[in-house]
Design a protein around this motif. Sequence first.
Motif, PDB file in Angstrom:
ATOM      1  N   LEU A   1     -27.178  73.579  44.389  1.00 35.25           N
ATOM      2  CA  LEU A   1     -27.255  73.401  45.836  1.00 35.25           C
ATOM      3  C   LEU A   1     -27.703  74.656  46.566  1.00 35.25           C
ATOM      4  O   LEU A   1     -27.085  75.713  46.454  1.00 35.25           O
ATOM      5  CB  LEU A   1     -25.887  72.945  46.362  1.00 35.25           C
ATOM      6  CG  LEU A   1     -25.528  71.522  45.917  1.00 35.25           C
ATOM      7  CD1 LEU A   1     -24.038  71.361  45.729  1.00 35.25           C
ATOM      8  CD2 LEU A   1     -26.057  70.516  46.930  1.00 35.25           C
ATOM      9  N   GLY A   2     -28.787  74.521  47.308  1.00 37.33           N
ATOM     10  CA  GLY A   2     -29.297  75.635  48.086  1.00 37.33           C
ATOM     11  C   GLY A   2     -30.441  76.345  47.412  1.00 37.33           C
ATOM     12  O   GLY A   2     -31.152  77.127  48.047  1.00 37.33           O
ATOM     13  N   GLU A   3     -30.627  76.061  46.148  1.00 39.43           N
ATOM     14  CA  GLU A   3     -31.692  76.718  45.397  1.00 39.43           C
ATOM     15  C   GLU A   3     -32.847  75.750  45.247  1.00 39.43           C
ATOM     16  O   GLU A   3     -32.674  74.620  44.774  1.00 39.43           O
ATOM     17  CB  GLU A   3     -31.156  77.089  44.018  1.00 39.43           C
ATOM     18  CG  GLU A   3     -31.853  78.258  43.383  1.00 39.43           C
ATOM     19  CD  GLU A   3     -31.167  78.645  42.098  1.00 39.43           C
ATOM     20  OE1 GLU A   3     -30.288  79.520  42.151  1.00 39.43           O
ATOM     21  OE2 GLU A   3     -31.499  78.049  41.061  1.00 39.43           O
TER      22      GLU A   3
ATOM     23  N   SER B   1     -23.842  71.695  41.143  1.00 33.24           N
ATOM     24  CA  SER B   1     -23.042  72.869  41.451  1.00 33.24           C
ATOM     25  C   SER B   1     -23.785  73.743  42.439  1.00 33.24           C
ATOM     26  O   SER B   1     -24.966  73.532  42.697  1.00 33.24           O
ATOM     27  CB  SER B   1     -22.751  73.679  40.194  1.00 33.24           C
ATOM     28  OG  SER B   1     -23.921  74.363  39.782  1.00 33.24           O
ATOM     29  N   LYS B   2     -23.093  74.749  42.962  1.00 30.98           N
ATOM     30  CA  LYS B   2     -23.790  75.813  43.669  1.00 30.98           C
ATOM     31  C   LYS B   2     -24.522  76.618  42.584  1.00 30.98           C
ATOM     32  O   LYS B   2     -24.248  76.476  41.403  1.00 30.98           O
ATOM     33  CB  LYS B   2     -22.779  76.718  44.374  1.00 30.98           C
ATOM     34  CG  LYS B   2     -22.176  76.098  45.613  1.00 30.98           C
ATOM     35  CD  LYS B   2     -21.519  77.140  46.505  1.00 30.98           C
ATOM     36  CE  LYS B   2     -20.154  77.539  46.023  1.00 30.98           C
ATOM     37  NZ  LYS B   2     -19.092  76.717  46.636  1.00 30.98           N
TER      38      LYS B   2
ATOM     39  N   THR C   1     -18.975  69.619  50.064  1.00 30.94           N
ATOM     40  CA  THR C   1     -20.315  69.640  49.493  1.00 30.94           C
ATOM     41  C   THR C   1     -21.312  68.962  50.421  1.00 30.94           C
ATOM     42  O   THR C   1     -22.472  69.378  50.528  1.00 30.94           O
ATOM     43  CB  THR C   1     -20.331  68.946  48.117  1.00 30.94           C
ATOM     44  OG1 THR C   1     -19.306  69.524  47.307  1.00 30.94           O
ATOM     45  CG2 THR C   1     -21.669  69.121  47.432  1.00 30.94           C
TER      46      THR C   1
ATOM     47  N   ASN D   1     -27.491  82.231  53.386  1.00 28.66           N
ATOM     48  CA  ASN D   1     -26.407  81.299  53.073  1.00 28.66           C
ATOM     49  C   ASN D   1     -25.078  82.000  53.206  1.00 28.66           C
ATOM     50  O   ASN D   1     -24.748  82.870  52.417  1.00 28.66           O
ATOM     51  CB  ASN D   1     -26.554  80.793  51.623  1.00 28.66           C
ATOM     52  CG  ASN D   1     -27.226  79.453  51.566  1.00 28.66           C
ATOM     53  OD1 ASN D   1     -27.077  78.636  52.454  1.00 28.66           O
ATOM     54  ND2 ASN D   1     -27.976  79.216  50.502  1.00 28.66           N
TER      55      ASN D   1
ATOM     56  N   GLY E   1     -22.090  71.340  53.065  1.00 31.13           N
ATOM     57  CA  GLY E   1     -22.982  72.339  52.474  1.00 31.13           C
ATOM     58  C   GLY E   1     -24.406  71.848  52.378  1.00 31.13           C
ATOM     59  O   GLY E   1     -25.361  72.550  52.696  1.00 31.13           O
ATOM     60  N   GLU E   2     -24.569  70.616  51.935  1.00 35.26           N
ATOM     61  CA  GLU E   2     -25.911  70.065  51.796  1.00 35.26           C
ATOM     62  C   GLU E   2     -26.585  69.957  53.164  1.00 35.26           C
ATOM     63  O   GLU E   2     -27.750  70.335  53.329  1.00 35.26           O
ATOM     64  CB  GLU E   2     -25.875  68.692  51.120  1.00 35.26           C
ATOM     65  CG  GLU E   2     -27.272  68.079  51.021  1.00 35.26           C
ATOM     66  CD  GLU E   2     -27.294  66.761  50.274  1.00 35.26           C
ATOM     67  OE1 GLU E   2     -27.969  66.686  49.227  1.00 35.26           O
ATOM     68  OE2 GLU E   2     -26.671  65.787  50.748  1.00 35.26           O
TER      69      GLU E   2
END
Lengths: 481, 481
Positions: free
Chosen positions: A196-198, A169-170, B261, B279, B264-265
């Motif tokens: 995602l992103g962390e 997940s985000k 996704t 972000n 996003g990645e």
Amino acid sequence: DLSAKSSSTNIPVSRSLDGAINSLPGANIALVSIPGEYVYSEVDRILDKNINAFVFSDNVSIEDEKKLKEKAHSKGLLVMGPDCGTGIISGVPLAFANVVGKGNIGIVGASGTGIQEVSSIIARLGKGVSHAIGIGGRDLSKEIGGVSALDALDILERDEDTDVVVFISKPPAESVKNKVIEKFKSMNKKIVAIFLGEKPEKEEANIKYVWTLEDAARQAVLISEFESQVSSALKSVSEKVETIKNNEKQRKIQGYFCGGTLAGEAAILIKEYLGKIENNKSDGFMLNYDGHQIIDFGDDMYTKGRPHPMIDPTTRINAIESLITKEDVAVVLLDNVIGYGSNDDMAGSLIDSIEKVINKKKEKRQEILFVASVCGTEEDIQVYSSQVEKLEEAGVIVLETNAQATSFVTRLIEKLKNEKQDVKDKKSTMLTEDLKVINIGLESFSGAIKKHEGEVIQYNWAPVAGGDKKLQNLLAKLNSF
Amino acid sequence: DLSAKSSSTNIPVSRSLDGAINSLPGANIALVSIPGEYVYSEVDRILDKNINAFVFSDNVSIEDEKKLKEKAHSKGLLVMGPDCGTGIISGVPLAFANVVGKGNIGIVGASGTGIQEVSSIIARLGKGVSHAIGIGGRDLSKEIGGVSALDALDILERDEDTDVVVFISKPPAESVKNKVIEKFKSMNKKIVAIFLGEKPEKEEANIKYVWTLEDAARQAVLISEFESQVSSALKSVSEKVETIKNNEKQRKIQGYFCGGTLAGEAAILIKEYLGKIENNKSDGFMLNYDGHQIIDFGDDMYTKGRPHPMIDPTTRINAIESLITKEDVAVVLLDNVIGYGSNDDMAGSLIDSIEKVINKKKEKRQEILFVASVCGTEEDIQVYSSQVEKLEEAGVIVLETNAQATSFVTRLIEKLKNEKQDVKDKKSTMLTEDLKVINIGLESFSGAIKKHEGEVIQYNWAPVAGGDKKLQNLLAKLNSF
């Protein structure tokens, strides 16, 4: 109501929800791909009929999502979505999904292509997915609070086919994240989580955090393989385990090592299992606690005036034979290091003593388990596979690595405890029964389900009252009396 | 001095160190397995001759270890040990070591069986080791300060054959640990570190921490494979990269995605490469920074009144063709999602446009790179390998996963920078030249070296002055004048 077969694909068709349910008794999922404004009332009806909902539709208000999910939760049902692009339930692909073999890796994902990428990589690595459950992009928001995520995790925890769960997940809202992580920790499965992103947090408890979708898939595969190896090994000796369990005295671990670092690693992993114990090496004992012992026979105290135990098996042979008179040992852990410098045939040197001990115990109607790993390669003079074979023929359980062999030992000790197994109530029919889908909306979704041996009926939904919303609301109110 | 062949193994023998050096000019390692009390003076002499020392012997005082290591460091040499059980240098096994194929994974280890377990697992997984350097059990103590560890890491950093380094030790003294971690971060290689008994810290910079020896091996293999895939792909287009590099305008990334996704990645990984950027997703841009753009064509703003881009390629075709008039784009990143719900042949739908763009650029003597990954499986209707093939035939570079494809893109952008390559001085002859070993002590160590195509001479060491220490010291003092 009229049921007819769709001419192109031979899929039964119904013109009403009730008709669909009558034609497909035991329907457990409704796959909903209708305009967003109609989702609330349709899914509300679906939940009333005790059917789970997979909501492909988007443009559903967050308030409606919340109401639907809370209703579902109170009835022990699941709402997947809205805007849920992908699912795989018991091997059956739902909506946008790939053909992925069945296996022991479960997935919970907020979005579509995240699940597709992870499940596809798992499949291309030769492994499989038990179930991939989509929860929709807003489930982990503060408003929704992770209702579906927590219930999806619960479902996978109860699922016998699932050993490891990937969570995609985000980053969730802070309060929701804490709930999700607490849920992870309460589960008896390994978790691989990607927010995602962390940047990944450090590993904690049963949770491994990763940075990319590829890594989520690869780590899950590694865990799946590790757990499978240890599980298979345990299963292969289940009768002996029973015998040992019935002898209450036999609960201790003995480890006889020639490699210092391997002894150290075994001690570390066992200490982790037993709970915090100080790290201390004394008198060659890497572990000496409550009757559990791991001995490094390469320690100075055992090697004065004699060759190293990687060359000379004598000290370990003596230790093994001393087990004949030890009454409290359940399992013996060994390393078998080959390569240059080592004994030409360490396995061959040890097996006579091992067999002697096993037989002496059998005479007393007892069992004792020997577990080992071989450290080396096929190209070593002693030949890896040959050493493995010799040990196995003597009744030794051989795992691939020292870490796996040690994991076998701790899982065995756990099994020997006289603890009642948690009886988990079978809450979810969606996973435990054959999939029976009512497809509401896009016909194309039906074909995939049927192809993969799910039962499906197509409900050719059309807006009630010709789409007139006021009239719909009125009708809905009337119906609820 | 007398040199003679050892009769059993045809290995030359010398009766003095000078004799051995004369017989084996360019000797770069002395493998020392003599009683501990004599190690200091022997290794001191070895270092004087500009030869690295592998000290198998134990019972060397920590003060002597410190003196020898500081001397070695000042001369650009390495002391491996004392109590160093295992080494593999350029594929040649030293002391207790396994036959392990050559590859791109380097190892630095404090102890013996730690290196053996990790290198053996790597080999059994079909990968290889560049070099495994033992540093001895006390190197990371406060007294020694990690001298050999830091120099070993330095050596592996300069080694072209090494892409990832596994570091195995007990937890170092605090001050030493900081130095080692700072060294890790300064290296242009990926590091997998295990401090045995210490729970892994979170991933940071280029360092992955693990809990078991097995995991150290497996993570190194994963990294090795990932890096190899991306490197090979870059190499395969090195001429095109040169052409792009020579056109200073071409420095930007474009990404055209159908999976949200995945977009996003890609954006997350590119942002990580570019340095911290907030972000934010706006107007379908997952990334819109300094001319670099990643677009999610599944975003609402692109899908009003038209099917999703996983079905309908039109919006992406338009984006691709717009590249004809864009002058600043070096590389285009794409996803290609197959499976149920997706276009029957997305690759086939895109390649005409891709080829058109490539050809238009070629007409202007330019190149442009298209990079993609296919999300799906062989069992999908569209057939994974078939989609890969179509893309490749059109000139698209296809990587296995979205993460690898994105890594290709960032490494390409890095390559295009007009930065001077660090010219690393060739400090170590031990790794960059063929191995020439003077084996001092246990004869059995020579055989393995010779078998693996290292040159070796056996120096049958005996204590000077019949073992009389006072006399030895006197002789040593005399020799140093």
